[in-house]
Design an enzyme around this catalytic site. Structure first.
Site, PDB file in Angstrom:
ATOM      1  N   ASP A   1      62.932  42.349 110.286  1.00 14.76           N
ATOM      2  CA  ASP A   1      61.489  42.269 110.089  1.00 14.76           C
ATOM      3  C   ASP A   1      61.230  41.939 108.616  1.00 14.76           C
ATOM      4  O   ASP A   1      61.806  40.983 108.102  1.00 14.76           O
ATOM      5  CB  ASP A   1      60.827  43.568 110.555  1.00 14.76           C
ATOM      6  CG  ASP A   1      59.310  43.539 110.451  1.00 14.76           C
ATOM      7  OD1 ASP A   1      58.678  42.941 111.323  1.00 14.76           O
ATOM      8  OD2 ASP A   1      58.770  44.113 109.479  1.00 14.76           O
TER       9      ASP A   1
ATOM     10  N   HIS B   1      60.976  42.526 119.538  1.00 10.87           N
ATOM     11  CA  HIS B   1      61.067  42.457 118.080  1.00 10.87           C
ATOM     12  C   HIS B   1      62.085  43.417 117.478  1.00 10.87           C
ATOM     13  O   HIS B   1      62.659  43.132 116.426  1.00 10.87           O
ATOM     14  CB  HIS B   1      59.685  42.755 117.487  1.00 10.87           C
ATOM     15  CG  HIS B   1      59.615  42.636 116.003  1.00 10.87           C
ATOM     16  ND1 HIS B   1      59.774  41.433 115.342  1.00 10.87           N
ATOM     17  CD2 HIS B   1      59.416  43.573 115.031  1.00 10.87           C
ATOM     18  CE1 HIS B   1      59.658  41.627 114.037  1.00 10.87           C
ATOM     19  NE2 HIS B   1      59.451  42.914 113.819  1.00 10.87           N
TER      20      HIS B   1
END
Length: 318
Positions: A98, A295
């Site tokens: 991320d 994610h």
């Protein structure tokens, strides 16, 4: 796992480490902590490496400067290099997820003398370039507001999140996880006029990879620290763009690895960046898109990711 605080030029960084051998520095994203690497640290250590996961500045037990500009990319790169030195090492492989992915990428780009290989998870490498970032974000979403724009004003997102940190984190983790996201996995990133990010949370169960006590751990950290330090990373987008002007379009030439989720908006929206890897990451050993994965790659698919990471790290040693 051993917890330590180490001094770096910008303050103190909390880290967790296990193992001996070549150093592998693990850098988390938003809204996480060193804990997001809890399933990678033992596997990397068992493969013959010194696995070190940090709390990025602003998170956990690391320093939390007051000024927004203290969270610029250059500060994070300096922190990472400082951690390597504080651990008595000269070089390291760096792996980020991320926000940790661009932090890792820029650490490798700006300090190739320290970071000799780089692994990127979920967010592809895209060299600095184009218009001012906040101008780009303002054009995304039509009548809705893109989440990065929503995060820009100090205090605004904090006012939404901090009254119910645990509930907000549960919504984000579920909304971006492959097994619990909405059919339109993009909607969580857009805020309706006058609304809040949480208005578009699914309200469903926790993802299969996240137990109640694990959510408690994350929530406890942010309830103690608040979210301002974490959100200040987003508030430096334009500052980073200016700071990194000398590296406009620059490739990262060290050995590299990318792993993303097929259901993750980051890999879909930035598919052009992935396609450009032969130019932007000429040392790329592999680019892997995991099916049915969202994610949170290292938490959703720990066994598969650990195998990819360890095999890549062993290849670096050879």
């Amino acid at each position: 796992m051993q917890h330590r605080l180490v001094d770096v030029p910008g303050g103190r960084i909390h880290l967790v480490e296990e193992g001996t051998g070549p150093l592998v520095l693990l850098v988390h994203g938003f809204p996480e902590s060193w804990y997001s690497w809890r399933r990678q640290i033992p596997a990397i250590a068992a493969a013959g490496f010194r696995a070190v996961a940090i709390d990025v500045r602003g998170y956990g037990r690391s320093s939390k400067p007051a000024a927004v500009e203290d969270y610029r990319m250059l500060a994070h790169v300096a922190d990472n290099a400082g951690v390597v030195r504080a651990l008595g090492e000269e070089t390291a492989t760096i792996v980020g997820h991320d926000w940790g992915s661009p932090i890792a990428a820029n650490s490798a780009l700006l300090r190739p003398d320290v970071f000799t290989a780089v692994g990127l998870l979920s967010v592809p490498y895209a060299p600095r370039g184009g218009p001012r970032p906040t101008e780009v974000f303002a054009r995304i979403g039509g009548d809705d507001e893109f989440y990065v724009s929503y995060f820009q004003q100090p205090g605004r997102a904090e006012a939404e999140i901090e009254p119910d940190v645990r509930g907000w984190l549960a919504g984000v983790y579920s909304g971006l996880s492959g097994d619990t996201m909405a059919a339109d996995g993009n909607r969580i990133y857009f805020i309706g006029p006058g609304g809040k990010m949480s208005d578009r949370f699914t309200g469903g169960p926790l993802p299969s990879w996240l137990a109640e006590d694990e959510l408690d751990h994350y929530a406890g950290e942010f309830e103690r620290t608040g979210l301002t330090g974490a959100l200040n990373r987003y508030r430096n987008a334009d500052r980073d763009w200016a700071d990194l002007a000398a590296w406009d379009g620059a490739p990262i030439t060290q050995p590299s690895l990318f792993v993303g989720g097929a259901l993750d908006a980051s890999t879909r929206w930035l598919s052009d960046a992935i396609a450009a890897y032969p130019t932007t990451l000429p040392g790329l050993a592999g680019s892997h898109i995991l099916p049915d994965c969202g994610h949170w790659v290292q938490q959703e698919r720990p066994d598969e990711l650990n195998e990819l990471l360890v095999n890549w790290l062993r290849g670096l040693k050879g």
